[in-house]
Design an enzyme around this catalytic site. Structure first.
Site, PDB file in Angstrom:
ATOM      1  N   ASP A  15       0.838  -1.183   0.000  1.00 57.51           N
ATOM      2  CA  ASP A  15       0.000   0.000   0.000  1.00 57.51           C
ATOM      3  C   ASP A  15       0.893   1.259   0.000  1.00 57.51           C
ATOM      4  OD1 ASP A  15       0.738  -1.057   2.538  1.00 57.51           O
ATOM      5  OD2 ASP A  15      -0.756   0.147   3.556  1.00 57.51           O
TER       6      ASP A  15
ATOM      7  N   GLU B 232      12.416   3.569   6.739  1.00 56.35           N
ATOM      8  CA  GLU B 232      11.487   2.536   6.275  1.00 56.35           C
ATOM      9  C   GLU B 232      11.770   2.106   4.843  1.00 56.35           C
ATOM     10  OE1 GLU B 232       6.599   2.273   5.742  1.00 56.35           O
ATOM     11  OE2 GLU B 232       7.637   4.199   5.648  1.00 56.35           O
TER      12      GLU B 232
END
Length: 622
Positions: A365, A560
């Site tokens: 996502d 991340e």
């Protein structure tokens, strides 16, 4: 040599001289002299030079201060420590512990102030407990006298309608508790980091790879135990243990995790228990016709639910909703309220949000690869993962249970049963997902009955699962690798597939130019599975080079995700980049990024380590 330094004095002076942009970090963007003299309380002097060594000094001062010290005793070896060794040591000795959580009293205190705690009052945390977990219910009920929490028992059967009914009452879902000698403790888990302060599905598997390398099989085993708890009580491995994820699972890695833990612990009773749970998950989550099993016998993601996903930031769907609101006419806010309360019937939005939730279930996502049609797709990576489930079941039953595995409900499974399942999936994947002329795997749209043309990193995942033939692997290497290879590793997609970017069509974080740890880790293993050692070395080096250079230049930053085209952590896509917002020192890194560093180092030939420490460009080596 060890320097005894007055922490507050040195820290203030160091930041004043070298942190010229005032962000409480020392990076290549600061305009200081890049040379700072430290003077110990006993008179020893040393000139610290360069961004990396100055940031190491800053970090070591803060580590000592966080321990309550006023005088820091810092060995020179830690200031001038080679970046590869330092990064790996910080992950092993600090970051894993900082990312570890429990769902007992100590962990609940931390969750109360979590940014996702959007309850009716800012200080009350709802804890949802499974219907049959009486231990957890009584434990949290007792905690209500000490902490601002509200214990809520879930119904025995959890439906999409029920989940919708509590979307305006969000909370955390309990995980496994144990009771020993009257003391109740939470089974630990590792979170991704930053705003992600709960246990996520596929993040947990990749984190566990790093944990096992670093000798933390206790934490990896605990993650598997929490997976088992989620399947037993919530019916699936959850996207994450938040109430609004109750209808949503994540990419399946459970069999890989339990095998890798068992290979270290050799606990056969534990393996038997988890194998039975994994088979149950396979049959009830993935193989139910009309849900995550499609008519062609391949699988899709299918996140059941009703209405608008509640976890998104305010205004995220305004562009989609505004035309419908204008027709009413009413404000977007009013339209959302009516739609959520089932006062408005809108089949278009029902389908739109089904696909949107399903994208989130897929873990990717978001990406233009699957935006707007995800629930219609047999995704390459999902079917490769389930092929690995089937071959894992076959292997474990044959090697550990004498080819005869009987469950508690009396069902018996053999190697041949699961081997046949895997062969069938491989045949179907060749029929629907493999494109012989292009030499790549593509997602299959069950609605249009055509393959997608979107070239993505996921085309390599069948090599990780060993579902590809040797010939197919060779084709992937020749056709796909040149299209996706960038300075910092493998991009999420090709630029051509992603298409033109504009204000109306902004970047998506799982697409070009970004690269992600789980893709890299799986592709490395896939290459090694088929004997492509040198190709794997190149990809590993590129990824580790990028991480190491950003650590050196940006005060230890491990985020991340990365822009692998520019080999930078400065990513310009939705949701920002978790792990970049800190002062003085990153306390956590980021879960699967930490793991990718440790995993990459465990696979990289020793001869490349000095090159990595000196930040030799990948182009100069390969």
């Amino acid at each position: 040599m060890i320097f005894s330094l007055n922490i507050d004095h040195i820290l203030q002076k160091l930041l004043q001289q070298e942190d010229t942009d005032g962000d409480k970090k020392i990076t290549i963007e600061d305009k200081g002299s890049k040379a700072f003299e430290i003077v110990s309380v006993t008179g020893e002097k040393y000139m610290v030079k360069g961004t990396y060594h100055l940031s190491n000094l800053l970090q070591e001062l803060v580590i000592s201060k966080n321990k309550g010290n006023t005088i820091a005793k810092i060995p020179l070896t830690k200031i001038v420590e080679p970046p590869v060794q330092r990064t790996s040591r910080m992950i092993r000795d600090y970051y894993w512990e900082s990312l570890t959580r429990k769902m007992d009293e100590t962990g609940i205190k931390r969750l109360i102030s979590d940014t996702k705690n959007k309850t009716l009052t800012a200080t009350t945390l709802r804890i949802y407990v499974p219907f049959h977990d009486t231990l957890a219910f009584h434990y949290y009920k007792n905690l209500e006298t000490k902490l601002p929490i509200k214990t809520c028992k879930l119904p025995e059967t959890i439906t999409p309608e029920y989940v919708q009914s509590i979307n305006n009452k969000p909370g955390i879902l309990s995980l496994k508790l144990t009771s020993e000698n009257g003391k109740i403790q939470g089974v630990p888990f590792v979170v991704p980091g930053g705003r992600f302060n709960e246990m996520y599905g596929w993040d947990s598997y990749f984190e566990s790879i790093g944990l096992l390398i670093d000798g933390r099989e206790d934490l990896a085993k605990a993650m598997a135990d929490n997976f088992q708890y989620e399947i037993e009580h919530y019916g699936k491995i959850l996207n994450a243990n938040r109430s609004y994820y109750l209808t949503r699972t994540q990419p399946p890695f459970y069999t890989s995790l339990i095998q890798e833990v068992f290979n270290i612990t050799k606990d056969k009773d534990w393996l038997k228990s988890h194998l039975e749970t994994a088979i149950h998950e396979y049959e009830t989550v993935w193989m139910v016709q009309g849900k995550r099993l499609t008519a062609n016998k391949l699988n899709r993601y299918f996140a059941e639910g009703i209405g608008i996903p509640p976890e998104v930031e305010e205004g995220h769907y305004d562009a989609i909703l505004k035309p419908f609101a204008n027709k009413q006419p009413c404000t977007v806010e009013d339209y959302i309220r009516k739609y959520q309360n089932n006062e408005i019937d809108n089949p278009f939005l029902d389908t739109y949000f089904l696909h949107d939730r399903t994208v989130r279930e897929s873990g990717h996502d978001t990406s233009y690869r699957i935006e707007g049609n995800c629930a219609d797709f047999n995704l390459v990576e999902l079917n490769a993962l389930l092929y690995k489930y089937e071959t894992d079941f076959a292997h474990v039953i044959k090697t550990q249970f004498n080819d005869n595995f009987k469950t508690a409900v009396g069902k018996t499974y053999t190697f041949e049963y699961w081997n046949e399942k895997a062969k069938q999936r491989q045949t179907l994947s060749n029929q629907y997902l493999w494109n012989a002329s292009k030499g790549m795997y593509f997602d299959y749209d069950t609605k249009t009955q055509q393959q997608s043309h979107y070239i993505a990193a996921t085309t390599f995942i069948p090599m990780w699962a060993e579902m590809a033939s040797k010939e197919q692997a060779q084709q992937l290497l020749e056709k796909a690798l040149p299209l996706l290879l960038e300075k910092g590793g493998i991009a999420g997609s090709t630029e051509e597939s992603r298409g033109e970017i504009s204000d109306e069509r902004p970047q998506r974080q799982w697409d070009y130019p970004n690269g992600w740890a789980p893709h890299q880790m799986m592709i490395w293993k896939g290459l090694l599975n088929y004997g492509y050692h040198q190709e794997a070395q190149q990809l590993i080096y590129r990824w580790l080079y990028m991480i190491t250079k950003n650590v050196v230049d940006y005060n230890g930053t491990i985020p991340e995700k990365y822009d692998v085209v520019e080999a930078t952590h400065k990513v310009f896509a939705e949701y920002g980049n978790v792990g970049t917002d800190f002062e003085y020192i990153t306390q956590e890194g980021f879960g699967w990024m930490n793991a990718s560093y440790q995993y990459g180092l465990s696979l990289l030939d020793e001869a490349y380590i000095p090159k990595l420490n000196s930040l030799t460009y990948p182009e100069d080596l390969f």
